[in-house]
Design a protein around this motif. Structure first.
Motif, mmCIF file in Angstrom:
data_model
loop_
_atom_site.group_PDB
_atom_site.id
_atom_site.type_symbol
_atom_site.label_atom_id
_atom_site.label_comp_id
_atom_site.label_asym_id
_atom_site.label_seq_id
_atom_site.Cartn_x
_atom_site.Cartn_y
_atom_site.Cartn_z
ATOM 1 N N ARG A 23 -3.362 -18.922 5.329
ATOM 2 C CA ARG A 23 -4.813 -18.936 5.471
ATOM 3 C C ARG A 23 -5.500 -19.690 4.330
ATOM 4 N N ASP A 24 -4.708 -20.488 3.607
ATOM 5 C CA ASP A 24 -5.242 -21.403 2.586
ATOM 6 C C ASP A 24 -5.922 -20.654 1.441
ATOM 7 N N MET A 25 -5.301 -19.542 1.017
ATOM 8 C CA MET A 25 -5.788 -18.835 -0.161
ATOM 9 C C MET A 25 -4.691 -18.820 -1.219
ATOM 10 N N ASN A 26 -5.097 -18.940 -2.485
ATOM 11 C CA ASN A 26 -4.098 -18.902 -3.552
ATOM 12 C C ASN A 26 -3.882 -17.465 -4.008
ATOM 13 N N VAL A 27 -2.655 -17.192 -4.459
ATOM 14 C CA VAL A 27 -2.187 -15.816 -4.609
ATOM 15 C C VAL A 27 -1.478 -15.606 -5.941
ATOM 16 N N ARG A 28 -1.636 -14.388 -6.436
ATOM 17 C CA ARG A 28 -0.839 -13.900 -7.562
ATOM 18 C C ARG A 28 -0.175 -12.594 -7.129
ATOM 19 N N ILE A 29 1.117 -12.439 -7.425
ATOM 20 C CA ILE A 29 1.834 -11.191 -7.173
ATOM 21 C C ILE A 29 2.185 -10.564 -8.513
ATOM 22 N N ILE A 30 1.869 -9.283 -8.680
ATOM 23 C CA ILE A 30 2.244 -8.550 -9.892
ATOM 24 C C ILE A 30 3.149 -7.396 -9.477
ATOM 25 N N ASP A 31 4.298 -7.257 -10.151
ATOM 26 C CA ASP A 31 5.206 -6.158 -9.828
ATOM 27 C C ASP A 31 5.808 -5.598 -11.110
ATOM 28 N N VAL A 32 5.986 -4.293 -11.149
ATOM 29 C CA VAL A 32 6.505 -3.610 -12.338
ATOM 30 C C VAL A 32 8.011 -3.822 -12.507
ATOM 31 N N GLN A 33 8.721 -4.117 -11.433
ATOM 32 C CA GLN A 33 10.161 -4.303 -11.513
ATOM 33 C C GLN A 33 10.504 -5.697 -12.039
ATOM 34 N N ASP A 34 11.805 -5.909 -12.309
ATOM 35 C CA ASP A 34 12.226 -7.211 -12.832
ATOM 36 C C ASP A 34 12.625 -8.177 -11.725
ATOM 37 N N LYS A 35 12.487 -7.744 -10.468
ATOM 38 C CA LYS A 35 12.771 -8.614 -9.332
ATOM 39 C C LYS A 35 11.935 -8.190 -8.142
ATOM 40 N N LEU A 36 11.754 -9.097 -7.206
ATOM 41 C CA LEU A 36 10.985 -8.809 -6.004
ATOM 42 C C LEU A 36 11.848 -8.048 -4.994
ATOM 43 N N GLY A 37 11.193 -7.422 -4.020
ATOM 44 C CA GLY A 37 11.908 -6.711 -2.968
ATOM 45 C C GLY A 37 11.529 -5.253 -2.853
ATOM 46 N N GLY A 38 10.912 -4.694 -3.905
ATOM 47 C CA GLY A 38 10.443 -3.321 -3.845
ATOM 48 C C GLY A 38 11.566 -2.313 -3.672
ATOM 49 N N LYS A 39 11.256 -1.219 -2.978
ATOM 50 C CA LYS A 39 12.214 -0.121 -2.816
ATOM 51 C C LYS A 39 13.443 -0.538 -2.025
ATOM 52 N N MET A 40 13.367 -1.641 -1.289
ATOM 53 C CA MET A 40 14.530 -2.098 -0.532
ATOM 54 C C MET A 40 15.716 -2.383 -1.447
ATOM 55 N N ASN A 41 15.440 -2.672 -2.722
ATOM 56 C CA ASN A 41 16.527 -2.915 -3.670
ATOM 57 C C ASN A 41 17.333 -1.657 -3.966
ATOM 58 N N VAL A 42 16.803 -0.487 -3.592
ATOM 59 C CA VAL A 42 17.517 0.769 -3.838
ATOM 60 C C VAL A 42 18.707 0.913 -2.886
ATOM 61 N N TYR A 43 18.611 0.332 -1.680
ATOM 62 C CA TYR A 43 19.685 0.500 -0.693
ATOM 63 C C TYR A 43 20.071 -0.853 -0.088
ATOM 64 N N PRO A 44 20.540 -1.793 -0.919
ATOM 65 C CA PRO A 44 20.815 -3.149 -0.429
ATOM 66 C C PRO A 44 21.901 -3.237 0.624
ATOM 67 N N GLU A 45 22.841 -2.284 0.654
ATOM 68 C CA GLU A 45 23.963 -2.354 1.594
ATOM 69 C C GLU A 45 23.653 -1.706 2.948
ATOM 70 N N LYS A 46 22.523 -0.996 3.064
ATOM 71 C CA LYS A 46 22.199 -0.366 4.348
ATOM 72 C C LYS A 46 21.924 -1.431 5.409
ATOM 73 N N ILE A 47 22.263 -1.115 6.645
ATOM 74 C CA ILE A 47 21.998 -2.036 7.748
ATOM 75 C C ILE A 47 20.620 -1.728 8.319
ATOM 76 N N ILE A 48 19.800 -2.754 8.420
ATOM 77 C CA ILE A 48 18.432 -2.605 8.935
ATOM 78 C C ILE A 48 18.397 -3.055 10.394
ATOM 79 N N TRP A 49 17.937 -2.157 11.264
ATOM 80 C CA TRP A 49 17.898 -2.417 12.710
ATOM 81 C C TRP A 49 16.481 -2.553 13.258
#
Length: 343
Positions: A23-49
């Motif tokens: 939509r032609d807007m410029n963005v900044r992302i701020i996150d407390v963790q050292d990598k992107l992905g959020g809580k999904m990084n807690v269970y990387p091996e789970k299969i998502i359906w």
């Protein structure tokens, strides 16, 4: 000054970043963790359906795809930054303060912090922390790490049961220890565990961890029965603790911008992803509204809605929605690159 500052780099925040670029807007992302992905990084091996139109795949592959998409329009990314305050200066002007002392400014704020800053609950045993760099785990980053090992899992929630099931194909032996008479997970999972190489020990908790001669890795675990007080010793290679998560929602409760809450950690949505403060929107698990489905897929819908509302907040005469990707000229050059993979 950015058009949008997104607080949170999980699925909702990353799709909001992508859709804002569309939509032609410029963005900044701020996150407390050292990598992107959020809580999904807690269970990387789970299969998502349950993402519409996406076939089942390991969570870490979903994370890779979401990050690639979220960074397509080159947002500014600020990692390891804890936001401690949001202040509305005037319409179309917010200041976002972080614990590091940085102040970021934008016309709109989108909050996408899930259930708050989520941290696994630690094992409350003296000396346990020293093993967290060796064989005491609070997440399972790779199933192969436990190949042919004797693994003890403490916990009986759905995550613990998932790990027990998945590790049964890799580990030499899986032992599941839990405080209750019965495991708490889904009925189908209970049935599956009966058929697998998983030893279940109820009414029991970890009493003590015993290390090797250098006290660098755990060699034995002392278990105590809650009813009898009887102790049992187990020789193990790895311990996995799944006792749930601690949530931190200080930002929402103490922000200068008085955001109306639905409960202790969810923002009240006003029929959509808008909040009681004009110019602040929210998406994903952090917001509650009547049309909510608690799926990763719903985070994407929330994110697009938040961005569309943001666009109209900044430019009242703007279209309500962006052009869909199938005939959006913004992707013309990128489509040429993508199509080469399929020709």
């Amino acid at each position: 000054m950015k058009d949008i500052t997104i607080i949170g780099g999980g699925p909702a925040g990353l799709f909001a970043s992508f859709y804002a670029g569309l939509r032609d807007m410029n963005v900044r992302i701020i996150d407390v963790q050292d990598k992107l992905g959020g809580k999904m990084n807690v269970y990387p091996e789970k299969i998502i359906w349950d993402i519409g139109g996406v076939g089942p795949k390991p969570c870490y592959k979903v994370i890779e795809d979401i990050i690639e998409q979220g960074l397509h329009f080159n947002p500014e990314v600020c990692l390891e930054e804890r936001v401690i305050d949001i202040k509305k200066v005037k319409e179309h002007h917010f200041k976002i303060m972080t614990e590091n002392g940085n102040v970021y400014e934008s016309k709109v704020v989108i909050i996408a912090i899930g259930g708050g800053i989520v941290k696994p609950k630690k094992l409350d045993i003296k000396g346990a922390s020293k093993y967290s760099l060796s064989n005491l785990h609070y997440t399972v980053q790779s199933l192969k790490r436990f190949k042919d090992k004797k693994v003890l899992i403490s916990g009986s929630g759905n995550t613990a049961l998932d790990w027990a099931r998945d590790l049964s194909d890799y580990a030499e032996k899986v032992t599941l220890v839990y405080r209750k008479d019965e495991i708490r997970g889904y009925e189908a999972m209970k049935k599956i565990l009966k058929e697998l190489n998983v030893e279940k020990i109820s009414n029991t908790f970890i009493k003590q961890l015993i290390g090797d001669k250098e006290d660098k890795i755990i060699e034995k675990v002392i278990l105590e029965n809650l009813d009898t007080g009887k102790l049992k010793e187990k020789i193990i290679d790895d311990v996995i603790v799944s006792h749930g998560f601690d949530r931190e929602s200080t930002l929402l409760n103490e922000s200068s911008a008085k955001i109306e809450m639905f409960d202790s950690y969810r923002i009240k949505g006003f029929g959509n992803t808008s909040t009681n403060i004009s110019g602040i929107f929210a998406c994903g698990d952090v917001i509650h509204h009547g049309a909510k489905a608690h799926l990763i897929a719903s985070a994407f819908s929330d994110a697009a809605n938040a961005v569309n509302l943001s666009k109209q907040y900044i430019e009242p005469d703007a279209r309500k929605e962006g052009f869909v990707s199938s005939h959006n000229s913004i992707f013309t050059e990128s489509n040429k690159i993508v199509m080469k993979k399929y020709l």
